[in-house]
Design a protein around this motif. Structure first.
Motif, PDB file in Angstrom:
ATOM      1  N   PHE A 140       0.856  -1.189   0.000  1.00 37.63           N
ATOM      2  CA  PHE A 140       0.000   0.000   0.000  1.00 37.63           C
ATOM      3  C   PHE A 140       0.887   1.231   0.000  1.00 37.63           C
ATOM      4  N   LYS A 141       0.489   2.218  -0.792  1.00 40.28           N
ATOM      5  CA  LYS A 141       1.291   3.426  -0.943  1.00 40.28           C
ATOM      6  C   LYS A 141       0.419   4.664  -0.822  1.00 40.28           C
ATOM      7  N   ALA A 142       1.056   5.775  -0.504  1.00 38.55           N
ATOM      8  CA  ALA A 142       0.375   7.060  -0.397  1.00 38.55           C
ATOM      9  C   ALA A 142       0.961   8.019  -1.421  1.00 38.55           C
ATOM     10  N   LEU A 143       0.091   8.724  -2.114  1.00 33.49           N
ATOM     11  CA  LEU A 143       0.469   9.745  -3.084  1.00 33.49           C
ATOM     12  C   LEU A 143      -0.239  11.038  -2.709  1.00 33.49           C
ATOM     13  N   ALA A 144       0.508  12.129  -2.668  1.00 34.58           N
ATOM     14  CA  ALA A 144      -0.079  13.435  -2.352  1.00 34.58           C
ATOM     15  C   ALA A 144      -0.086  14.312  -3.587  1.00 34.58           C
ATOM     16  N   LEU A 145      -1.170  15.061  -3.757  1.00 34.91           N
ATOM     17  CA  LEU A 145      -1.295  16.059  -4.813  1.00 34.91           C
ATOM     18  C   LEU A 145      -1.671  17.382  -4.162  1.00 34.91           C
ATOM     19  N   THR A 146      -1.100  18.470  -4.638  1.00 34.76           N
ATOM     20  CA  THR A 146      -1.451  19.777  -4.078  1.00 34.76           C
ATOM     21  C   THR A 146      -1.585  20.814  -5.177  1.00 34.76           C
ATOM     22  N   ALA A 147      -2.260  21.903  -4.833  1.00 35.90           N
ATOM     23  CA  ALA A 147      -2.278  23.071  -5.705  1.00 35.90           C
ATOM     24  C   ALA A 147      -0.854  23.624  -5.803  1.00 35.90           C
ATOM     25  N   PRO A 148      -0.528  24.308  -6.878  1.00 32.20           N
ATOM     26  CA  PRO A 148       0.849  24.798  -7.065  1.00 32.20           C
ATOM     27  C   PRO A 148       1.343  25.683  -5.933  1.00 32.20           C
ATOM     28  N   ASP A 149       0.450  26.470  -5.323  1.00 31.30           N
ATOM     29  CA  ASP A 149       0.872  27.418  -4.296  1.00 31.30           C
ATOM     30  C   ASP A 149       0.592  26.936  -2.875  1.00 31.30           C
ATOM     31  N   TRP A 150       0.222  25.664  -2.710  1.00 34.75           N
ATOM     32  CA  TRP A 150       0.005  25.134  -1.364  1.00 34.75           C
ATOM     33  C   TRP A 150       1.303  24.568  -0.805  1.00 34.75           C
ATOM     34  N   PRO A 151       1.406  24.462   0.543  1.00 34.39           N
ATOM     35  CA  PRO A 151       2.659  24.010   1.153  1.00 34.39           C
ATOM     36  C   PRO A 151       2.972  22.560   0.788  1.00 34.39           C
TER      37      PRO A 151
END
Length: 323
Positions: free
Chosen positions: A306-317
């Motif tokens: 099991f793995k975790a992938l994070a996605l964020t807005a360009p200007d988020w930390p």
């Protein structure tokens, strides 16, 4: 696969000992709590904007309930949007998250503020396509009826030219999987985050492709069974290609982090300390809590596959746990 799973989830609660499988939120409250704290940390460092909590395929609503409780401890009380098509599971979710608003599709969620999106064991149930190398070239794997069974067959035009160069010469019988449905959802998530702000956490079992291998599987009563028997009466899944999800989201302007193993992510998020506090508060449950940590983080359990992938807005930390 899509038709079979649509019927399967619409007609039953598949979770728990009496069902077909168990997910991380059902193993321990710690999983959902750490998801909630991860979201709350990002929200705090982003300046506490008005946000919406969105969960794709929220199961029984257990993860949402635990995550929202943890978020409240940080002062974050967002509107809740659950993307779920199963009437049976919606009823379960309504009991645990009474204020939730339900949607059939992510596109139905309002676009007026940043989104905090969670997808735990969602992508693995989306339909895949398979290409198999036959003696006369790469062909798509279709499903045929050979009374009294469904069986896989290789047919259609040669597709050698669409394969990555490093995989094209694989041995006869090799299988490559793609999931256009998964890539489409990842692109929509990336588009929403880039346009509205926010972050997404995707947790599932899978790999970083491209890769060779047949991962289509079926589960019933916590045991592996033939995926071509009794369509709609067993859970059909396939391993998730995290590299494809990340690339799809980045194509729409989002940033990606990871994937990292679920075990490593939970350990970085402080699951050991949380387990100690829970055990101190309920000494009689200490062994149960320790077993849950081992199951969620152990490399021979859920910690590596099991793995975790994070996605964020360009200007988020930058999110924690993906250093």
């Amino acid at each position: 696969m899509a038709a079979a799973n649509r019927h399967y989830y619409a007609t039953r609660d598949p979770l728990g000992a009496a069902g077909d499988f168990t997910t991380a939120p059902e193993i321990s409250q710690m999983f959902g709590e750490l998801v909630g704290l991860w979201l709350a940390d990002l929200w705090l460092r982003a300046g506490k904007p008005g946000v919406r909590y969105v969960e794709l395929g929220p199961g029984r609503g257990t993860l949402a309930a635990d995550a929202l409780r943890a978020m409240r401890s940080a002062g974050l009380v967002p509107p809740v949007h659950l993307v779920e098509t199963s009437p049976t599971l919606r009823e379960q979710q309504r009991q645990r998250v009474p204020d939730a608003v339900f949607h059939d599709d992510l596109d139905d969620v309002p676009s007026d503020r940043p989104l905090l999106i969670v997808a735990n064991e969602f992508f693995d149930a989306l339909p895949i396509r398979q290409l198999v190398r036959a003696p006369n070239g790469w062909r798509e794997r279709h499903v045929a009826w050979a009374d009294p069974l469904f069986v896989p067959v290789a047919s259609g035009p040669a597709l050698d030219q669409i394969l990555p160069d490093q995989l094209r010469g694989s041995p006869i019988g090799s299988i490559i999987e793609t999931s256009p449905a998964s890539a489409a959802v990842a692109r929509r998530i990336g588009h929403r985050l880039a346009g509205q702000g926010g972050a997404a956490l995707i947790v599932d079992y899978g790999y970083e492709g491209p890769a060779i291998g047949d991962t289509l599987q079926a589960v019933r009563a916590h045991a592996y069974v033939n995926p071509f028997e009794e369509p709609g009466e067993r859970d059909l899944t396939a391993h998730v290609d995290f590299a494809t999800l990340a690339e799809a989201a980045r194509a729409e302007g989002a940033r990606s982090f990871g994937p990292v193993g679920q075990g490593a992510w939970l350990e970085r998020m402080g699951i050991a300390a949380r387990a100690e506090r829970l055990a101190a508060a309920s000494p009689a449950r200490a062994d149960e809590i320790g077993a849950a940590v081992a199951r969620l983080t152990g490399p021979d359990q859920m910690g590596t596959l099991f793995k975790a992938l994070a996605l964020t807005a360009p200007d988020w930390p930058q999110p924690v746990g993906f250093e």
